[in-house]
Design a protein around this motif. Sequence first.
Motif, PDB file in Angstrom:
ATOM      1  N   GLU A  10       0.835  -1.197   0.000  1.00 37.60           N
ATOM      2  CA  GLU A  10       0.000   0.000   0.000  1.00 37.60           C
ATOM      3  C   GLU A  10       0.874   1.254   0.000  1.00 37.60           C
ATOM      4  OE1 GLU A  10      -3.748   1.876   2.488  1.00 37.60           O
ATOM      5  OE2 GLU A  10      -2.332   0.569   3.516  1.00 37.60           O
ATOM      6  N   ASN A  11       0.436   2.232  -0.732  1.00 39.29           N
ATOM      7  CA  ASN A  11       1.139   3.503  -0.820  1.00 39.29           C
ATOM      8  C   ASN A  11       1.044   4.215   0.538  1.00 39.29           C
ATOM      9  OD1 ASN A  11       2.294   5.890  -1.564  1.00 39.29           O
ATOM     10  ND2 ASN A  11       0.903   6.285  -3.276  1.00 39.29           N
ATOM     11  N   ILE A  12       2.152   4.812   0.977  1.00 33.61           N
ATOM     12  CA  ILE A  12       2.172   5.493   2.278  1.00 33.61           C
ATOM     13  C   ILE A  12       1.235   6.702   2.283  1.00 33.61           C
ATOM     14  CG2 ILE A  12       4.147   6.973   1.773  1.00 33.61           C
ATOM     15  CD1 ILE A  12       3.461   5.245   5.120  1.00 33.61           C
ATOM     16  N   ASP A  13       1.070   7.333   1.123  1.00 31.66           N
ATOM     17  CA  ASP A  13       0.159   8.479   1.040  1.00 31.66           C
ATOM     18  C   ASP A  13      -1.279   8.064   1.314  1.00 31.66           C
ATOM     19  OD1 ASP A  13       2.158  10.305   0.448  1.00 31.66           O
ATOM     20  OD2 ASP A  13       2.036   9.886  -1.714  1.00 31.66           O
ATOM     21  N   ARG A  14      -1.645   6.895   0.816  1.00 28.81           N
ATOM     22  CA  ARG A  14      -3.002   6.403   1.035  1.00 28.81           C
ATOM     23  C   ARG A  14      -3.224   6.068   2.513  1.00 28.81           C
ATOM     24  NH1 ARG A  14      -7.026   3.948  -2.602  1.00 28.81           N
ATOM     25  NH2 ARG A  14      -5.733   5.022  -4.100  1.00 28.81           N
ATOM     26  N   ALA A  15      -2.210   5.476   3.135  1.00 30.94           N
ATOM     27  CA  ALA A  15      -2.313   5.153   4.561  1.00 30.94           C
ATOM     28  C   ALA A  15      -2.394   6.436   5.390  1.00 30.94           C
ATOM     29  CB  ALA A  15      -1.120   4.316   4.993  1.00 30.94           C
ATOM     30  N   LEU A  16      -1.628   7.450   5.005  1.00 33.89           N
ATOM     31  CA  LEU A  16      -1.672   8.730   5.704  1.00 33.89           C
ATOM     32  C   LEU A  16      -3.043   9.387   5.554  1.00 33.89           C
ATOM     33  CD1 LEU A  16      -0.029  10.769   7.326  1.00 33.89           C
ATOM     34  CD2 LEU A  16       0.670  11.808   5.175  1.00 33.89           C
ATOM     35  N   LYS A  17      -3.616   9.260   4.369  1.00 33.64           N
ATOM     36  CA  LYS A  17      -4.950   9.816   4.140  1.00 33.64           C
ATOM     37  C   LYS A  17      -5.978   9.102   5.012  1.00 33.64           C
ATOM     38  CE  LYS A  17      -7.997  11.076   0.358  1.00 33.64           C
ATOM     39  NZ  LYS A  17      -8.175  11.101  -1.096  1.00 33.64           N
ATOM     40  N   ARG A  18      -5.867   7.774   5.158  1.00 26.36           N
ATOM     41  CA  ARG A  18      -6.769   7.021   6.032  1.00 26.36           C
ATOM     42  C   ARG A  18      -6.608   7.473   7.479  1.00 26.36           C
ATOM     43  NH1 ARG A  18      -5.061   1.548   4.578  1.00 26.36           N
ATOM     44  NH2 ARG A  18      -5.024   1.284   6.828  1.00 26.36           N
ATOM     45  N   PHE A  19      -5.350   7.710   7.889  1.00 23.94           N
ATOM     46  CA  PHE A  19      -5.091   8.169   9.247  1.00 23.94           C
ATOM     47  C   PHE A  19      -5.743   9.520   9.496  1.00 23.94           C
ATOM     48  CE2 PHE A  19      -2.547  10.874  12.049  1.00 23.94           C
ATOM     49  CZ  PHE A  19      -2.665  10.161  13.226  1.00 23.94           C
ATOM     50  N   LYS A  20      -5.554  10.444   8.562  1.00 24.53           N
ATOM     51  CA  LYS A  20      -6.117  11.782   8.726  1.00 24.53           C
ATOM     52  C   LYS A  20      -7.637  11.732   8.799  1.00 24.53           C
ATOM     53  CE  LYS A  20      -2.448  14.416   6.506  1.00 24.53           C
ATOM     54  NZ  LYS A  20      -2.110  15.274   5.353  1.00 24.53           N
ATOM     55  N   ARG A  21      -8.261  10.893   7.974  1.00 22.01           N
ATOM     56  CA  ARG A  21      -9.711  10.773   7.977  1.00 22.01           C
ATOM     57  C   ARG A  21     -10.199  10.218   9.315  1.00 22.01           C
ATOM     58  NH1 ARG A  21     -10.891   6.946   3.893  1.00 22.01           N
ATOM     59  NH2 ARG A  21      -9.744   8.326   2.544  1.00 22.01           N
ATOM     60  N   LYS A  22      -9.507   9.199   9.806  1.00 25.79           N
ATOM     61  CA  LYS A  22      -9.884   8.595  11.083  1.00 25.79           C
ATOM     62  C   LYS A  22      -9.673   9.582  12.231  1.00 25.79           C
ATOM     63  CE  LYS A  22      -9.534   3.981  13.003  1.00 25.79           C
ATOM     64  NZ  LYS A  22      -8.814   2.718  12.959  1.00 25.79           N
ATOM     65  N   PHE A  23      -8.587  10.362  12.164  1.00 25.04           N
ATOM     66  CA  PHE A  23      -8.284  11.363  13.187  1.00 25.04           C
ATOM     67  C   PHE A  23      -9.354  12.449  13.208  1.00 25.04           C
ATOM     68  CE2 PHE A  23      -6.077  15.208  14.676  1.00 25.04           C
ATOM     69  CZ  PHE A  23      -5.645  14.757  15.912  1.00 25.04           C
ATOM     70  N   ASP A  24      -9.796  12.882  12.029  1.00 24.97           N
ATOM     71  CA  ASP A  24     -10.845  13.898  11.959  1.00 24.97           C
ATOM     72  C   ASP A  24     -12.149  13.395  12.571  1.00 24.97           C
ATOM     73  OD1 ASP A  24      -9.264  15.818  10.825  1.00 24.97           O
ATOM     74  OD2 ASP A  24      -9.872  15.378   8.762  1.00 24.97           O
ATOM     75  N   LYS A  25     -12.453  12.124  12.362  1.00 22.97           N
ATOM     76  CA  LYS A  25     -13.699  11.569  12.893  1.00 22.97           C
ATOM     77  C   LYS A  25     -13.689  11.500  14.415  1.00 22.97           C
ATOM     78  CE  LYS A  25     -15.280   8.857   8.982  1.00 22.97           C
ATOM     79  NZ  LYS A  25     -15.644   7.523   8.510  1.00 22.97           N
ATOM     80  N   THR A  26     -12.519  11.387  15.022  1.00 24.26           N
ATOM     81  CA  THR A  26     -12.465  11.315  16.478  1.00 24.26           C
ATOM     82  C   THR A  26     -12.808  12.659  17.108  1.00 24.26           C
ATOM     83  OG1 THR A  26     -10.112  11.838  16.559  1.00 24.26           O
ATOM     84  CG2 THR A  26     -10.722   9.502  16.491  1.00 24.26           C
ATOM     85  N   GLY A  27     -12.556  13.765  16.407  1.00 24.66           N
ATOM     86  CA  GLY A  27     -12.893  15.089  16.928  1.00 24.66           C
ATOM     87  C   GLY A  27     -11.902  15.604  17.955  1.00 24.66           C
ATOM     88  N   THR A  28     -10.697  15.087  17.978  1.00 20.70           N
ATOM     89  CA  THR A  28      -9.696  15.472  18.969  1.00 20.70           C
ATOM     90  C   THR A  28      -9.309  16.941  18.835  1.00 20.70           C
ATOM     91  OG1 THR A  28      -8.848  13.222  18.909  1.00 20.70           O
ATOM     92  CG2 THR A  28      -7.447  14.873  19.918  1.00 20.70           C
ATOM     93  N   MET A  29      -9.045  17.381  17.624  1.00 20.59           N
ATOM     94  CA  MET A  29      -8.615  18.772  17.432  1.00 20.59           C
ATOM     95  C   MET A  29      -9.735  19.755  17.785  1.00 20.59           C
ATOM     96  SD  MET A  29      -5.501  18.932  16.795  1.00 20.59           S
ATOM     97  CE  MET A  29      -5.343  20.626  16.382  1.00 20.59           C
ATOM     98  N   ARG A  30     -10.977  19.416  17.409  1.00 19.94           N
ATOM     99  CA  ARG A  30     -12.092  20.286  17.757  1.00 19.94           C
ATOM    100  C   ARG A  30     -12.224  20.410  19.269  1.00 19.94           C
ATOM    101  NH1 ARG A  30     -16.729  17.469  15.036  1.00 19.94           N
ATOM    102  NH2 ARG A  30     -15.127  16.025  14.455  1.00 19.94           N
ATOM    103  N   GLN A  31     -12.047  19.305  19.959  1.00 17.18           N
ATOM    104  CA  GLN A  31     -12.161  19.310  21.411  1.00 17.18           C
ATOM    105  C   GLN A  31     -11.041  20.141  22.039  1.00 17.18           C
ATOM    106  OE1 GLN A  31     -11.656  15.493  23.277  1.00 17.18           O
ATOM    107  NE2 GLN A  31     -13.144  15.994  24.865  1.00 17.18           N
ATOM    108  N   LEU A  32      -9.820  20.017  21.520  1.00 14.44           N
ATOM    109  CA  LEU A  32      -8.702  20.805  22.044  1.00 14.44           C
ATOM    110  C   LEU A  32      -8.926  22.293  21.840  1.00 14.44           C
ATOM    111  CD1 LEU A  32      -5.592  18.698  21.002  1.00 14.44           C
ATOM    112  CD2 LEU A  32      -6.420  19.125  23.304  1.00 14.44           C
ATOM    113  N   ARG A  33      -9.389  22.667  20.658  1.00 11.07           N
ATOM    114  CA  ARG A  33      -9.635  24.081  20.381  1.00 11.07           C
ATOM    115  C   ARG A  33     -10.759  24.620  21.268  1.00 11.07           C
ATOM    116  NH1 ARG A  33      -9.040  22.811  14.327  1.00 11.07           N
ATOM    117  NH2 ARG A  33      -6.851  23.251  13.985  1.00 11.07           N
TER     118      ARG A  33
END
Length: 64
Positions: A10-33
């Motif tokens: 698997e391409n590392i870019d695709r894995a990074l994109k999956r990570f970012k999507r999963k991270f956004d769904k958790t709402g961690t950054m919104r909660q920190l802000r």
Amino acid sequence: MLIIPVKEGENIDRALKRFKRKFDKTGTMRQLRKRQQFNKPSVVRRAQIQKAEYIQGLRDQEEV
């Protein structure tokens, strides 16, 4: 902690994109802000009411 298994070949870019999507769904950054500053409950309630009025106004305009 998020775990993203990288599939063989698997391409590392695709894995990074999956990570970012999963991270956004958790709402961690919104909660920190949100926690950076305290908002009084009355201010939060007033903002929710204003948002609801705005959305209702948009829907009313759409019906006309």
